[in-house]
Design an enzyme around this catalytic site. Structure first.
Site, PDB file in Angstrom:
ATOM      1  N   HIS A 382      41.377 -14.707  52.760  1.00  0.00           N
ATOM      2  CA  HIS A 382      42.112 -15.927  52.387  1.00  0.00           C
ATOM      3  C   HIS A 382      43.620 -15.763  52.552  1.00  0.00           C
ATOM      4  CE1 HIS A 382      38.258 -17.260  51.007  1.00  0.00           C
ATOM      5  NE2 HIS A 382      38.220 -16.400  50.017  1.00  0.00           N
ATOM      6  N   HIS A 411      38.878 -12.324  45.795  1.00  0.00           N
ATOM      7  CA  HIS A 411      38.059 -11.590  44.837  1.00  0.00           C
ATOM      8  C   HIS A 411      38.632 -10.200  44.587  1.00  0.00           C
ATOM      9  CE1 HIS A 411      34.537 -14.377  46.195  1.00  0.00           C
ATOM     10  NE2 HIS A 411      35.491 -15.012  45.523  1.00  0.00           N
TER      11      HIS A 411
END
Length: 540
Positions: A382, A411
């Site tokens: 991301h 994450h």
């Protein structure tokens, strides 16, 4: 001695019989500060009352000079090399699996049509209301909530409403939402929902009255899902002193199940009930809540999420439940939507501009923003997905001195220095983030434990703006102490509940800027002026 990002901590240095900590801040951009002393707790009113402020200052200064010399010898000024920390702790990066449907944490409450998936959130703008939500499976039943300050003696009632939704081949149970308002601050309430023998009872506590020195403790969780790693994160949080959860998006990960996603929404609701039924969870929508599935005939984004999790968006003048704000104790919390239009003149842009203008930092000195996609992220996963929102909103965050921006999505855990890129444009070449003491600290807590696994591919070398990063499961805590100081820490799951893998004290942006205007103001023996900068205090 522990190196955590920008801070080098020496523990158990004693002054006036109290325990203090020393801090040496570094930064990659060539900024270097002397060693500073801060109190453990940062509460100046804990100083002994028997000594005068002037005497304390002199004692402090002598010991400070000695410590400065020692720090200078042991830790000379660093060069412009990377001094952020990438944790050496390693764990498996493999994707996890959701807990089986027959796991005890997903158990349906006993009794015919018993309320399940009970959760509460703040129900108004200022913390004197809650929204109680739950589901019944066999029939609608009652949408009333009975409540009082005395357990089992419910003299008050509020009537809610009930709804259902269909998503492909799944039809939800009966979803109830009930607003309880006109509550007293700092009060414990008991409440009962459901009919007769299957009724269930819970409790919650309202926050203290809005005031600049009102203390409060938040848990911060994101991207949790419902794996065994999620269970570890959740159990650790249950053992904390958190009073409310700031949830930064991606709840159930039910969208990983193409055809049976509703079942996993139900299991997640039962999973979080041991906390969410007793304390408010402040919701942020993530990408896993979008659930745009035109091939399945589902073309309304966020449909399951919006049916299940209501928020008080109208109270803050918002036109959408995906962006809103609430005030709680001494904190003004703004929730933004990374997946709704936010360009200039869009509804979210217009609302945020107005909301920031109306934040009263004298009453709520702490200003916190929640979003899902981080604006600063040094992970390959991301990477730069938040860049478009950064270019639109970052200058506002600087102007209004936002204290912290919490995000999820990646994450892993990561914390930044106070930096900004507001000087950048396409012609000046100033394309790197710079130290900016008016900027927020950016913290990514997308490590709740979901089935997609950890994001362990950090960019190398570690960018100058990144203070600490680690790919592990965990949760964070923010303890607001007063109008000027807060303590933040992140707990890795493997460490248990009491060991913070990363931590720091934060000074309040509004409070600090006011005192920098007139740093020579006279010391007075009162609560406010004992938290001044005359003793050379420095925080992130």
């Amino acid at each position: 001695m522990v190196l955590t990002g920008r801070l080098l901590w020496f523990h158990n240095v004693r002054f006036w019989g109290q325990i203090y900590e020393t801090v040496m801040p570094f930064s990659n951009s060539g900024f270097y500060s002397s060693c500073h002393i801060i109190s453990k707790g940062a509460l100046w009113n804990s100083m002994p009352e028997t000594s005068s402020i002037i005497s304390l200052t002199r004692m402090f200064s002598r010991k400070l000079r000695l410590l400065l010399v020692l720090c200078t010898i042991l830790f000379p000024q660093p060069s412009n090399s990377n001094v952020g920390v990438t944790s050496s702790f390693m764990r498996s990066q493999m994707a996890s699996v959701d807990m089986p449907l027959d796991n005890e944490v997903f158990a349906i409450p006993k009794g015919y049509n018993a309320p399940e998936q009970v959760h509460i959130t703040q129900g108004d703008y200022e913390g004197k209301a809650v929204i109680v939500s739950w589901m019944t499976s066999a029939e609608p039943g009652s949408s009333e909530v009975f409540y009082d300050t005395v357990e089992h003696n419910y003299k008050h009632r509020a009537k809610g409403n009930v709804t259902t939704y269909t998503f492909f081949n799944y039809t939800s149970g009966f979803i109830h939402h009930c607003l309880i308002n006109d509550l007293e601050y700092d009060t414990k309430y008991y409440y009962r929902i459901g009919n007769e023998s299957s009724a269930r009872e819970f409790s919650f506590s309202t926050p203290p009255k809005i005031a600049p020195d009102a203390p409060y403790t938040f848990g911060i969780i994101g991207d949790m899902g419902q794996t065994f790693h999620s269970l570890s994160t959740f159990k650790h949080y249950l053992q904390s002193n958190g009073q409310a959860v700031l949830y930064v998006g991606d709840l159930s990960y039910a969208d990983n199940y193409e055809y049976d996603n509703g079942i996993r929404w139900d299991t997640w609701g039962r999973f979080i009930e041991p906390s969410a039924a007793y304390q408010p969870w402040i919701w942020t929508a993530g990408n896993h809540e979008i659930e745009f599935r035109p091939k399945l005939g589902q073309t309304v984004p966020f449909e399951p999420y919006l049916h299940r999790y209501q928020v008080p968006y109208i109270a803050s003048g918002s036109t959408s439940p995906l962006w809103y704000s609430v005030k709680r104790a001494s904190v003004h919390i703004i929730v933004l939507s990374s997946y709704s239009p936010f360009a200039k003149y869009t509804p979210q842009w217009v609302w945020l501009r107005s909301e920031l203008q109306h934040v009263d930092r004298e009453k709520t000195p702490w200003l916190i923003v929640l979003m899902h996609a981080p604006l600063y992220n040094s992970n390959s996963f991301h990477y730069m997905e938040g860049e478009s929102m950064r270019t639109v909103f970052e200058s506002w965050f600087i102007k209004y001195k936002v204290d912290i921006i919490f995000a999820g999505h990646v994450h892993a855990y990561e914390r930044s220095y106070r930096i900004s890129s507001v000087k950048y444009n396409i012609t000046n070449g100033a394309c790197k983030p710079e130290q900016d003491e008016s900027a927020p600290v950016y913290i990514t807590v997308g490590d709740g434990g979901n089935l997609e696994g950890l994001a362990g591919l950090f960019k190398e070398p570690q960018p100058a703006y990144s203070a600490f990063r680690e790919a592990s499961y965990g949760h964070a805590m923010l303890e607001i102490k007063n109008c000027s100081h807060a303590y933040f820490y992140w707990n890795r799951n493997e460490d248990g509940v009491s060991v913070a893998s990363d931590s720091l004290w934060l000074y309040n942006q509004h409070w600090w800027s006011k005192r920098q205007i007139n740093p020579r103001r006279r010391l007075k023996k009162n609560h406010d002026n004992m938290r001044t900068e005359h003793l050379g205090i420095s925080f992130i």
